[in-house]
Every structure is written in C-alpha cells, then in structure tokens.
Write an enzyme that holds these catalytic residues in place. Structure first.
Site, PDB file in Angstrom:
ATOM      1  CE1 TYR A  16      -4.502  -2.014   5.036  1.00 29.03           C
ATOM      2  CE2 TYR A  16      -3.301   0.024   4.601  1.00 29.03           C
ATOM      3  CZ  TYR A  16      -4.019  -1.070   4.141  1.00 29.03           C
ATOM      4  OH  TYR A  16      -4.244  -1.211   2.791  1.00 29.03           O
TER       5      TYR A  16
ATOM      6  CB  SER B 257      -0.840  -0.012   1.290  1.00 25.95           C
ATOM      7  OG  SER B 257      -1.498   1.219   1.488  1.00 25.95           O
TER       8      SER B 257
HETATM    9  P1  NAD Z   1     -11.404  -6.119  -0.010  1.00 31.46           P
HETATM   10  O1  NAD Z   1     -11.972  -5.979   1.363  1.00 31.46           O
HETATM   11  O2  NAD Z   1     -12.251  -5.797  -1.190  1.00 31.46           O
HETATM   12  O3  NAD Z   1     -10.845  -7.591  -0.231  1.00 31.46           O
HETATM   13  C1  NAD Z   1     -10.079  -8.239   0.734  1.00 31.46           C
HETATM   14  C2  NAD Z   1      -9.993  -9.706   0.400  1.00 31.46           C
HETATM   15  O4  NAD Z   1      -9.232 -10.343   1.450  1.00 31.46           O
HETATM   16  C3  NAD Z   1     -11.367 -10.401   0.372  1.00 31.46           C
HETATM   17  O5  NAD Z   1     -11.353 -11.411  -0.609  1.00 31.46           O
HETATM   18  C4  NAD Z   1     -11.456 -11.009   1.759  1.00 31.46           C
HETATM   19  O6  NAD Z   1     -12.345 -12.117   1.832  1.00 31.46           O
HETATM   20  C5  NAD Z   1     -10.008 -11.430   1.971  1.00 31.46           C
HETATM   21  N1  NAD Z   1      -9.668 -11.657   3.356  1.00 31.46           N
HETATM   22  C6  NAD Z   1      -9.779 -10.812   4.419  1.00 31.46           C
HETATM   23  N2  NAD Z   1      -9.406 -11.454   5.549  1.00 31.46           N
HETATM   24  C7  NAD Z   1      -9.032 -12.703   5.188  1.00 31.46           C
HETATM   25  C8  NAD Z   1      -8.572 -13.840   5.899  1.00 31.46           C
HETATM   26  N3  NAD Z   1      -8.395 -13.833   7.224  1.00 31.46           N
HETATM   27  N4  NAD Z   1      -8.322 -14.978   5.207  1.00 31.46           N
HETATM   28  C9  NAD Z   1      -8.524 -15.023   3.857  1.00 31.46           C
HETATM   29  N5  NAD Z   1      -8.954 -13.986   3.135  1.00 31.46           N
HETATM   30  C10 NAD Z   1      -9.216 -12.846   3.804  1.00 31.46           C
HETATM   31  O7  NAD Z   1     -10.063  -5.253   0.028  1.00 31.46           O
HETATM   32  P2  NAD Z   1      -9.169  -4.600  -1.144  1.00 31.46           P
HETATM   33  O8  NAD Z   1      -9.345  -3.146  -1.035  1.00 31.46           O
HETATM   34  O9  NAD Z   1      -9.386  -5.285  -2.440  1.00 31.46           O
HETATM   35  O10 NAD Z   1      -7.709  -4.914  -0.562  1.00 31.46           O
HETATM   36  C11 NAD Z   1      -6.855  -5.898  -1.129  1.00 31.46           C
HETATM   37  C12 NAD Z   1      -5.431  -5.578  -0.722  1.00 31.46           C
HETATM   38  O11 NAD Z   1      -5.062  -4.311  -1.250  1.00 31.46           O
HETATM   39  C13 NAD Z   1      -5.230  -5.483   0.793  1.00 31.46           C
HETATM   40  O12 NAD Z   1      -4.000  -6.049   1.142  1.00 31.46           O
HETATM   41  C14 NAD Z   1      -5.231  -3.991   1.038  1.00 31.46           C
HETATM   42  O13 NAD Z   1      -4.532  -3.659   2.200  1.00 31.46           O
HETATM   43  C15 NAD Z   1      -4.544  -3.504  -0.218  1.00 31.46           C
HETATM   44  N6  NAD Z   1      -4.787  -2.105  -0.529  1.00 31.46           N
HETATM   45  C16 NAD Z   1      -6.039  -1.636  -0.726  1.00 31.46           C
HETATM   46  C17 NAD Z   1      -6.227  -0.300  -1.020  1.00 31.46           C
HETATM   47  C18 NAD Z   1      -7.574   0.290  -1.272  1.00 31.46           C
HETATM   48  O14 NAD Z   1      -7.652   1.520  -1.375  1.00 31.46           O
HETATM   49  N7  NAD Z   1      -8.624  -0.477  -1.389  1.00 31.46           N
HETATM   50  C19 NAD Z   1      -5.117   0.552  -1.092  1.00 31.46           C
HETATM   51  C20 NAD Z   1      -3.850   0.034  -0.881  1.00 31.46           C
HETATM   52  C21 NAD Z   1      -3.702  -1.305  -0.602  1.00 31.46           C
END
Ligand code: NAD
Length: 260
Positions: free
Chosen positions: A155, A142
C-alpha cells in the site's frame, strides 16, 4: 443549454469514491461510476444518483486490476458522454502483513489497483483532454503516500508511486490546461479502515469503539476521522477555476498526521 461536464470516478460504489460521486452529481456533473457491486445494487445506485441530482450516470463494472478494463472504462465513458472533463482515480485496496510474509498475490493486486490502474486510465483520458486543452485529474493517494507505517509495504509503495505519477503527469501537461493532483487523506471511516479496526479489536480484545480510538490516537493529532464530505469538497475545489494553477500537488487532509 450548456452541456454538463463529465467525471469518471473509479471505485465509486463505496466509501470515499461514492462520496465524491455524490458531490459531483450535486454539482451537475454527468458521471461514470465504477467499482464492485452486485448488478442490482449498481443499478439501484445509478437510479438514485440520477433521481436525486437530475444527472446522467453510467455504471461501468471494470475490474481495475486488468489494464484492458481500465482502458475500456474511459473509452466507454467517452462513447456515452463524449469528452471526459474530470478523472478521479480513487479505487484502492489494502492488505496488512509484515513484508517477509506479504502474500505475493496481494502485493500484485494492490500495485495493480492502487497504482497501475491510474496509469492506464490517465494514458487513455489524456489525448482527449490534450486535444481540448483542458482537464482535471485527481488521484486519491493517502497519508501513506507521504509517510510509511509497518505492515503496509504494498500500500505504501503504491501510494508513494501514485504521488510520483501525479507529479510527472502534472509537469508533462502544465502548458496544456490540464492539472493533476493527489489528495492524501488520513484515516476515514470506510469499509477499508473498518476491516483494520475489526482486526485490532479482535487481536487486542477491545470493543469496536476502543479499537477505533486507539487507531486514531496513534496517527491523527486531531483524534478525528477525516470526513468523506471534506475529501469530496476538496476534489470539487480542485476542479474549480480558482484551482487552475494548483498542479503536481499532494494535498494532505489528515488531521495533522504528516505534520509530525
Ligand atoms: P472502500 O473499500 O470503501 O472503497 C473502495 C472502492 O474501490 C469500492 O468501490 C471497491 O468496489 C473499489 N474497488 C476495489 N478493487 C477494485 C477493482 N479491482 N476494480 C474496481 N474497483 C475496485 O475504500 P475507501 O476507504 O473509500 O478508499 C478509497 C480510496 O481512498 C483508496 O484509494 C484508499 O487507498 C484511499 N484512502 C482511504 C483512506 C481511509 O482511511 N479509508 C485513507 C487514505 C486513502
């Protein structure tokens, strides 16, 4: 016929992980997908990906908060498809609170899912990649792996940690045909971010759109969310021949956030 490559993508039932899964399926990879979803929904997703892209897909329900289940995810993937060519550690969770009020169980879960899970999947996948002399590991970190924001102690700690892990794995495998890189997205409009926008809208008595604009304007100079498709395209690029000498890198895709 050439055997298709196999990618394990954690947290791929939603958001960024699902977008990466779609892109790899489109590129002809066999997939191990993972994440929380009701069984019927997970099976429907498997069916859709298989039908739309003509690739084999395995759904694995591992809870990545549990080290044994992280290991099982990779091993079951290897049992079904053979060698794992690409490992994408994407699953992540968020909780927002001042450090002195941060719930200890949330701290432990965020560190487990966002950081330790990647250690466990990587340590399980590496021996196979090393014996074949090739592999690609991509950690979805991130902008918060590079800079901090208030109220995100767990985080930010986990995301800075995964960038450190990325560098160590890259160095240890630099001469073995294996690359390990981190992608550092800015804000992407997924359920993880929508929850934070909803909280801001409620607290500040704003509409959803106004809260989203405020959210973006604070951090992202382009004033645009990063798209899931662009992150997936970067992940695919990191698996291409052209990217074979990119390793240990943390690549922002954040609309200029971390340039400030
Ligand atoms: P999201 O909530 O849409 O998806 C998260 C996924 O992780 C889902 O499939 C969920 O079921 C799974 N998950 C959560 N806990 C879990 C567990 N204990 N075991 C197995 N699966 C689990 O989130 P996203 O926004 O798509 O985030 C995906 C990645 O991108 C994360 O690592 C997040 O930190 C990173 N990220 C997101 C953003 C953003 O703005 N959305 C920005 C930077 C980084």
């Amino acid at each position: 016929m050439k055997t298709p490559l196999t990618a394990v993508i954690t947290g791929s039932t939603s958001g960024i992980g699902l977008g990466i899964a779609e892109a790899f399926a489109e590129a002809g990879y066999r997939l191990v997908i993972n994440g929380f979803a009701p069984p019927a929904e997970a099976q429907a997703l498997v069916g859709r990906l298989q039908q739309e892209h003509g690739v084999e897909v395995l759904y694995h329900p591992a809870d990545l908060g549990d080290p044994d289940q992280c290991v099982a995810l990779v091993k079951d993937g290897e049992r079904r498809f053979g060698p794992i060519d690409v490992l994408v550690n994407n699953a992540g969770v968020q909780h927002v609170a001042p450090t002195e009020q941060f719930p200890v169980d949330q701290w432990n879960n965020i560190l487990a899912v966002n950081l330790s899970a990647a250690f466990h999947t990587i340590r399980t996948a590496l021996p196979g990649m090393q014996s074949r002399g090739r592999g690609r590991i991509i950690n979805v970190a991130s902008a918060h792996g590079l800079v901090a924001s208030i109220h995100k102690s767990a985080y930010v700690a986990a995301k800075h940690g995964i960038i450190g892990l990325t560098k160590v794995v890259a160095l240890e495998n630099a001469e073995r045909g294996i690359t390990c890189n981190a992608i550092c997205p800015g804000f992407v409009l997924t359920p993880l971010v929508q929850t934070q926008i909803d909280a801001r809208a409620e607290q500040s008595h704003l509409s959803n759109d106004e809260a989203a604009v405020e959210f973006l304007n604070e951090k992202q100079p382009t004033h645009r969310f990063t798209s899931i498709g662009d992150i997936a395209a970067l992940a695919l690029f990191l698996c291409s021949l052209a990217a074979s000498n990119i390793t240990g890198a943390s690549l922002p895709i954040d609309g200029g956030w971390t340039a400030q």
